[in-house]
Design an enzyme around this catalytic site. Sequence first.
Site, PDB file in Angstrom:
ATOM      1  CE  LYS A 235      18.480 -23.222  -2.772  1.00 36.72           C
ATOM      2  NZ  LYS A 235      18.787 -22.918  -3.970  1.00 36.72           N
TER       3      LYS A 235
ATOM      4  CB  SER B 164      19.504 -26.419  -5.695  1.00 35.26           C
ATOM      5  OG  SER B 164      19.481 -25.238  -5.622  1.00 35.26           O
TER       6      SER B 164
ATOM      7  CB  SER C 248      18.096 -23.741  -8.241  1.00 36.34           C
ATOM      8  OG  SER C 248      19.031 -24.864  -8.349  1.00 36.34           O
TER       9      SER C 248
HETATM   10  N1  GLN Z   1      20.499 -28.126 -11.356  1.00 37.30           N
HETATM   11  C1  GLN Z   1      21.606 -26.945 -11.962  1.00 37.30           C
HETATM   12  C2  GLN Z   1      22.881 -27.448 -11.113  1.00 37.30           C
HETATM   13  O1  GLN Z   1      22.877 -28.496 -10.749  1.00 37.30           O
HETATM   14  C3  GLN Z   1      21.323 -25.513 -11.414  1.00 37.30           C
HETATM   15  C4  GLN Z   1      21.269 -25.516 -10.049  1.00 37.30           C
HETATM   16  C5  GLN Z   1      21.018 -24.101  -9.355  1.00 37.30           C
HETATM   17  O2  GLN Z   1      19.935 -23.455 -10.233  1.00 37.30           O
HETATM   18  N2  GLN Z   1      21.569 -23.617  -8.461  1.00 37.30           N
HETATM   19  O3  GLN Z   1      23.950 -26.812 -11.250  1.00 37.30           O
END
Ligand code: GLN
Length: 485
Positions: free
Chosen positions: A76, A151, A175
């Site tokens: 990632k 994400s 995410s």
């Molecule tokens: N969707 C959540 C956010 O927007 C979690 C994102 C994540 O776990 N990095 O913060």
Amino acid sequence: MHNATIKSLSEELAARKVSGVELARYFLNRIKVLNDKYNCFITLDEEASLTQARAADGIRAAGGGQPLTGIPLAQKDIFCAKGWLTTCGSRMLSNFVSPYDAHVVERLNGAGAVNLGKTNMDEFAMGSSSETSYYGPVRNPWNVDTVPGGSSGGSAAAVAARLVPGATGTDTGGSIRQPAALSGVCGLKPTYGVVSRYGMIAFASSLDQGGPLARSAEDLALLLNVMAGFDARDSTSLEREREDYARALGAPLKGTKIGLPKEFSAAGAAPGVVKAVEAAIAEYRRLGCETVEVSLPNMKLAVPVYYVLAPAEASSNLARYDGVRYGYRAPDHTDLTDLYEKTRAQGFGDEVKRRILIGTYVLSHGYYDAYYIQAQKVRRLIARDFADAFKRCDVILGATSPTTAFRLGEKMHDPVQMYLNDIYTIPANLAGLPAMSIPCGFDEKGLPVGLQLIGDYFAEARMLGIAHQYQLVTDWHTRAPQGID
Ligand code: GLN
């Protein structure tokens, strides 16, 4: 070859039936052909990948090697990798070549894994759809008009499209698990502190945790065995004895107590999700598990609490991007303040700015007690709910996400709807608990459904065993998107 698991590729490498270079070339070739369609990868560096592959082959030829020696993986783009462009999906870091490796990268390199490239993601990991990336949205291999989740959507889609057998992700509020669910692959967020955050670009430090994505629980265990480990450079890294996360894969499930939180059903998941999750629970009963109802009374506060705490930490973490030391710098500035303002206005996208604004607001004098302190107190209550639940069960089971993959653009203009997609995943981050997602079926549109397992602290090995036993009697995790097989 692209349907093979890490486990089987590792056996073939050990038996010298295939070489690391052959694997790297094969998957790089797939990436070249298919990446335009899915936009999973931001950066490729064929020469760097092949150099690593050749080194891995050298180790194998000398009779050495570990399970991951010669295995191609994707990182990632939140993980700093020496000599690699590391953008975090943001214009702000669009010119940042990392001078050092994240601990996770260091460990994977040390184990002989081959980095095939950096995967696309929501900007600074803020999002649930991989649409906030400066590099354009990732598309879901199950239906390219839908999102892969986020994400870590680039990693999840790359694993789903068989562009790579495994990848890294990070999970602040879901995410790893939510994109795993929406893309029909497996993903695990370890107990907070198990995987070092050193070199993992910070979003919300008290919640961020790195972990693996792959196509089986067994493969997740192989990856976690390398990714986990104490690192003095992360002050929240846990100093524990090394453990083998694959040790309980064969443990029989008879007598395992599965907790079903009543608030999970009340949260109103889509019918296709409910149906698949119920079928999975029935399968676990057939495998000898008992189910007990548990309660997480404060679960409804998890999303609001998260959207105070995560932006608060983000606003502080992202203060470092000022155009002075590294990353993007706006041209045409008149003085230092103007440089800061223009750099941040141009370097960050809308969602990141929204989080910085919310975070700055909740931390400001006069609001700090009402929002930030209050949210910290509720966070503690949520952790306590889990502690009570784990007195009555070994693992908590439910949906990973209330819906399957939604259409590109569908939630982009309604942030609250986007945030609510994480209702099932956020509680484990707030409590610091390990949690994972595995495929458990499809909805009426043929889109994958994810089953979430939440364990008590350090229950990773047991959870992986619970997932593996299910995968021995089901084949959801082996299904490939149409056109991929
Ligand atoms: N969707 C959540 C956010 O927007 C979690 C994102 C994540 O776990 N990095 O913060």
